[in-house]
Motif scaffolding. Structure first.
Motif, PDB file in Angstrom:
ATOM      1  N   LYS A  45       0.841  -1.191   0.000  1.00  0.00           N
ATOM      2  CA  LYS A  45       0.000   0.000   0.000  1.00  0.00           C
ATOM      3  C   LYS A  45       0.876   1.242   0.000  1.00  0.00           C
ATOM      4  O   LYS A  45       2.023   1.216   0.458  1.00  0.00           O
ATOM      5  N   ALA A  46       0.296   2.316  -0.527  1.00  0.00           N
ATOM      6  CA  ALA A  46       1.034   3.575  -0.560  1.00  0.00           C
ATOM      7  C   ALA A  46       1.284   4.069   0.858  1.00  0.00           C
ATOM      8  O   ALA A  46       0.479   3.846   1.765  1.00  0.00           O
ATOM      9  N   ILE A  47       2.392   4.744   1.026  1.00  0.00           N
ATOM     10  CA  ILE A  47       2.769   5.255   2.345  1.00  0.00           C
ATOM     11  C   ILE A  47       2.543   6.759   2.351  1.00  0.00           C
ATOM     12  O   ILE A  47       3.208   7.508   1.624  1.00  0.00           O
ATOM     13  N   ASP A  48       1.565   7.209   3.168  1.00  0.00           N
ATOM     14  CA  ASP A  48       1.235   8.632   3.227  1.00  0.00           C
ATOM     15  C   ASP A  48       1.761   9.292   4.496  1.00  0.00           C
ATOM     16  O   ASP A  48       1.839  10.520   4.568  1.00  0.00           O
ATOM     17  N   ASP A  49       2.044   8.493   5.509  1.00  0.00           N
ATOM     18  CA  ASP A  49       2.509   9.076   6.774  1.00  0.00           C
ATOM     19  C   ASP A  49       3.966   8.681   7.016  1.00  0.00           C
ATOM     20  O   ASP A  49       4.735   8.521   6.067  1.00  0.00           O
ATOM     21  N   GLU A  50       4.329   8.483   8.276  1.00  0.00           N
ATOM     22  CA  GLU A  50       5.716   8.154   8.592  1.00  0.00           C
ATOM     23  C   GLU A  50       6.107   6.816   7.980  1.00  0.00           C
ATOM     24  O   GLU A  50       5.306   5.886   7.919  1.00  0.00           O
ATOM     25  N   LYS A  51       7.335   6.760   7.539  1.00  0.00           N
ATOM     26  CA  LYS A  51       7.819   5.528   6.930  1.00  0.00           C
ATOM     27  C   LYS A  51       9.277   5.295   7.321  1.00  0.00           C
ATOM     28  O   LYS A  51       9.969   6.194   7.790  1.00  0.00           O
ATOM     29  N   ILE A  52       9.695   4.066   7.110  1.00  0.00           N
ATOM     30  CA  ILE A  52      11.097   3.693   7.327  1.00  0.00           C
ATOM     31  C   ILE A  52      11.674   3.323   5.973  1.00  0.00           C
ATOM     32  O   ILE A  52      11.117   2.474   5.264  1.00  0.00           O
ATOM     33  N   THR A  53      12.745   3.981   5.595  1.00  0.00           N
ATOM     34  CA  THR A  53      13.339   3.758   4.279  1.00  0.00           C
ATOM     35  C   THR A  53      14.765   3.241   4.437  1.00  0.00           C
ATOM     36  O   THR A  53      15.570   3.822   5.175  1.00  0.00           O
ATOM     37  N   ILE A  54      15.030   2.155   3.735  1.00  0.00           N
ATOM     38  CA  ILE A  54      16.378   1.583   3.727  1.00  0.00           C
ATOM     39  C   ILE A  54      16.728   1.267   2.279  1.00  0.00           C
ATOM     40  O   ILE A  54      16.097   0.408   1.652  1.00  0.00           O
ATOM     41  N   GLU A  55      17.688   2.010   1.728  1.00  0.00           N
ATOM     42  CA  GLU A  55      18.158   1.786   0.359  1.00  0.00           C
ATOM     43  C   GLU A  55      16.995   1.693  -0.641  1.00  0.00           C
ATOM     44  O   GLU A  55      16.800   0.669  -1.310  1.00  0.00           O
ATOM     45  N   ASN A  56      16.209   2.773  -0.728  1.00  0.00           N
ATOM     46  CA  ASN A  56      15.115   2.902  -1.699  1.00  0.00           C
ATOM     47  C   ASN A  56      13.949   1.949  -1.462  1.00  0.00           C
ATOM     48  O   ASN A  56      13.049   1.854  -2.302  1.00  0.00           O
ATOM     49  N   ARG A  57      13.933   1.255  -0.360  1.00  0.00           N
ATOM     50  CA  ARG A  57      12.776   0.427  -0.019  1.00  0.00           C
ATOM     51  C   ARG A  57      12.142   0.999   1.234  1.00  0.00           C
ATOM     52  O   ARG A  57      12.843   1.424   2.152  1.00  0.00           O
ATOM     53  N   SER A  58      10.812   0.990   1.269  1.00  0.00           N
ATOM     54  CA  SER A  58      10.105   1.662   2.360  1.00  0.00           C
ATOM     55  C   SER A  58       9.112   0.721   3.037  1.00  0.00           C
ATOM     56  O   SER A  58       8.595  -0.218   2.419  1.00  0.00           O
ATOM     57  N   TRP A  59       8.859   1.028   4.308  1.00  0.00           N
ATOM     58  CA  TRP A  59       7.914   0.259   5.119  1.00  0.00           C
ATOM     59  C   TRP A  59       7.046   1.228   5.916  1.00  0.00           C
ATOM     60  O   TRP A  59       7.511   2.307   6.322  1.00  0.00           O
ATOM     61  N   HIS A  60       5.768   0.843   6.121  1.00  0.00           N
ATOM     62  CA  HIS A  60       5.029   1.478   7.200  1.00  0.00           C
ATOM     63  C   HIS A  60       5.740   1.110   8.502  1.00  0.00           C
ATOM     64  O   HIS A  60       6.308   0.022   8.611  1.00  0.00           O
ATOM     65  N   CYS A  61       5.670   1.983   9.470  1.00  0.00           N
ATOM     66  CA  CYS A  61       6.350   1.690  10.744  1.00  0.00           C
ATOM     67  C   CYS A  61       5.841   0.391  11.363  1.00  0.00           C
ATOM     68  O   CYS A  61       6.589  -0.344  12.008  1.00  0.00           O
ATOM     69  N   ASN A  62       4.532   0.106  11.158  1.00  0.00           N
ATOM     70  CA  ASN A  62       3.960  -1.113  11.736  1.00  0.00           C
ATOM     71  C   ASN A  62       4.198  -2.348  10.873  1.00  0.00           C
ATOM     72  O   ASN A  62       3.819  -3.451  11.255  1.00  0.00           O
ATOM     73  N   CYS A  63       4.779  -2.146   9.695  1.00  0.00           N
ATOM     74  CA  CYS A  63       4.975  -3.274   8.778  1.00  0.00           C
ATOM     75  C   CYS A  63       6.421  -3.759   8.718  1.00  0.00           C
ATOM     76  O   CYS A  63       6.717  -4.712   7.989  1.00  0.00           O
ATOM     77  N   LEU A  64       7.284  -3.109   9.460  1.00  0.00           N
ATOM     78  CA  LEU A  64       8.698  -3.473   9.381  1.00  0.00           C
ATOM     79  C   LEU A  64       8.905  -4.892   9.916  1.00  0.00           C
ATOM     80  O   LEU A  64       8.560  -5.200  11.051  1.00  0.00           O
ATOM     81  N   VAL A  65       9.426  -5.756   9.063  1.00  0.00           N
ATOM     82  CA  VAL A  65       9.636  -7.153   9.450  1.00  0.00           C
ATOM     83  C   VAL A  65      11.089  -7.545   9.197  1.00  0.00           C
ATOM     84  O   VAL A  65      11.774  -6.960   8.360  1.00  0.00           O
ATOM     85  N   CYS A  66      11.509  -8.540   9.921  1.00  0.00           N
ATOM     86  CA  CYS A  66      12.834  -9.118   9.704  1.00  0.00           C
ATOM     87  C   CYS A  66      12.773  -9.973   8.445  1.00  0.00           C
ATOM     88  O   CYS A  66      11.884 -10.818   8.295  1.00  0.00           O
ATOM     89  N   GLU A  67      13.683  -9.767   7.527  1.00  0.00           N
ATOM     90  CA  GLU A  67      13.606 -10.467   6.248  1.00  0.00           C
ATOM     91  C   GLU A  67      14.266 -11.839   6.275  1.00  0.00           C
ATOM     92  O   GLU A  67      14.382 -12.484   5.239  1.00  0.00           O
ATOM     93  N   LEU A  68      14.655 -12.280   7.454  1.00  0.00           N
ATOM     94  CA  LEU A  68      15.113 -13.662   7.573  1.00  0.00           C
ATOM     95  C   LEU A  68      14.002 -14.539   8.140  1.00  0.00           C
ATOM     96  O   LEU A  68      13.687 -15.589   7.598  1.00  0.00           O
ATOM     97  N   CYS A  69      13.356 -14.076   9.216  1.00  0.00           N
ATOM     98  CA  CYS A  69      12.332 -14.896   9.871  1.00  0.00           C
ATOM     99  C   CYS A  69      10.913 -14.423   9.563  1.00  0.00           C
ATOM    100  O   CYS A  69       9.944 -15.088   9.931  1.00  0.00           O
ATOM    101  N   ASN A  70      10.771 -13.242   8.877  1.00  0.00           N
ATOM    102  CA  ASN A  70       9.464 -12.676   8.526  1.00  0.00           C
ATOM    103  C   ASN A  70       8.606 -12.353   9.744  1.00  0.00           C
ATOM    104  O   ASN A  70       7.380 -12.287   9.647  1.00  0.00           O
ATOM    105  N   LYS A  71       9.220 -12.163  10.889  1.00  0.00           N
ATOM    106  CA  LYS A  71       8.507 -11.733  12.080  1.00  0.00           C
ATOM    107  C   LYS A  71       8.661 -10.223  12.234  1.00  0.00           C
ATOM    108  O   LYS A  71       9.665  -9.637  11.823  1.00  0.00           O
ATOM    109  N   LYS A  72       7.634  -9.596  12.807  1.00  0.00           N
ATOM    110  CA  LYS A  72       7.689  -8.151  12.980  1.00  0.00           C
ATOM    111  C   LYS A  72       8.830  -7.751  13.898  1.00  0.00           C
ATOM    112  O   LYS A  72       9.133  -8.439  14.866  1.00  0.00           O
ATOM    113  N   ILE A  73       9.419  -6.637  13.571  1.00  0.00           N
ATOM    114  CA  ILE A  73      10.456  -6.075  14.428  1.00  0.00           C
ATOM    115  C   ILE A  73       9.758  -5.159  15.417  1.00  0.00           C
ATOM    116  O   ILE A  73       9.230  -4.107  15.045  1.00  0.00           O
TER     117      ILE A  73
END
Length: 333
Positions: A45-73
């Motif tokens: 989904k589009a991000i209209d509010d606060e976001k976390i960006t790492i190397e041109n990839r973005s997450w909603h703050c509540n959607c940030l997950v670990c990309e090894l175990c797929n569990k929320k951080i």
């Protein structure tokens, strides 16, 4: 952000699996890196509010997950590896190092290195007797597994002189039912350095000796343990002692570089000597009656005799030397 109740328990990961995890993870992450920087890579989904960006990839703050175990951080603290967010634990899984025994991450200071392998301090056990090996003990690797020195000595042919494994040697000796292997360069008498052979070999206190030196040891017997003493282990102080045996009878501290008192055959340090002034300096037994005070010491009346000629010393001059009483005549001789 998710609450703490959503945290999960990490399971032990076998070392064999960990070895391939970095490659598999990296391949999966490469496919995600082409995502739209204004679109959440998890919910799309589009991000209209606060976001976390790492190397041109973005997450909603509540959607940030670990990309090894797929569990929320669920913590604000996370690690980044190759542009991907990871729990600290998962990051360590990918980076290592790992305990060779349990396969878990090595974290903290309690890590023991044995040759090229690392262990948690609590995981290092002898593979033979299963006894825990602490970091101060000597540990050896035998066919890739750790052994305590005792088990290692039983399984391997160890040279008693250099304490390393004997693989090929022509020197194999049998002495008093014990088989001893020596390296070619170690097959020399510890005392005189002469070459040893089957007819001229003895073994005493863990050291190979020629028979001449072995017989000579009979003249140097430790007063305390009654065992022969090698030249580099002797100390003479009113008698001959092993250095390891020359300790205070009371507090057991070494007296090698001290000036202890000798009571009979008993070594007493100066500090403890004050506690034993009510004991006879010959027999070391408590004095209840018939006390004789001489030479700043106490004696039983019956013990106040020359140790050599047995002369009664009550009426003649006496000398106390090396923990023993002498008459003047015997002392001069």
């Amino acid at each position: 952000m998710s609450n703490a109740n959503e945290a999960f328990t990490y399971k032990k990961v076998p070392l064999q699996v960990l070895a391939v995890v970095p490659t598999l993870t990296e391949n999966a992450l490469q496919k995600k890196r082409a995502a739209d920087p204004n679109q959440c890579v998890v919910c799309n989904k589009a991000i209209d509010d606060e976001k976390i960006t790492i190397e041109n990839r973005s997450w909603h703050c509540n959607c940030l997950v670990c990309e090894l175990c797929n569990k929320k951080i669920i913590s604000s603290t996370y690690q980044i590896l190759n542009g991907s967010p990871l729990h600290t634990y998962c990051y360590n899984l990918l980076k290592g190092p790992y305990c060779f025994a349990c396969g878990q991450i090595l974290v903290g200071k309690d890590v023991i290195s044995v040759q090229d392998k690392l262990y948690h301090a609590e995981c290092l056990r002898c593979s033979c007797c299963q006894r825990h090996i602490n970091k101060y003990e000597k540990v050896e690797m035998y066919k890739g597994i750790p052994l305590c020195f005792s088990c290692f000595s039983e399984k391997c042919q160890l040279c008693p002189k250099c304490h390393s494994v004997v693989t090929k040697t022509k020197y194999k000796f049998l002495f008093e039912g014990q088989v001893i292997y020596l390296h070619d360069v170690c097959c020399k008498c510890t005392i005189c350095g002469k070459d040893l052979n089957q007819d001229n070999f003895a073994f005493e206190q863990g050291q190979p000796l020629c028979k001449t030196c072995w017989f000579d040891l009979a003249n140097f017997i430790c007063i305390r343990c009654k065992q022969p003493i090698l030249p580099n282990e002797r100390i003479s102080y009113g008698g001959i002692y092993h250095m390891k045996c020359f300790t205070c009878h009371n507090c057991h501290e070494s007296q090698v570089n001290s000036n202890p008192e000798i009571i009979g055959d008993t070594v007493i340090c100066q500090r403890c000597f004050c506690e034993f002034k009510d004991r006879c300096s010959v027999c070391f037994e408590k004095i209840k009656q018939d006390r004789v005070e001489q030479h700043n010491r106490s004696f039983h009346s019956k013990c106040f005799v020359c140790c050599k000629c047995k002369a009664n010393l009550h009426t003649i001059d006496s000398v106390f030397k090396g923990g023993k009483l002498y008459c003047a005549n015997c002392a001069s001789n």
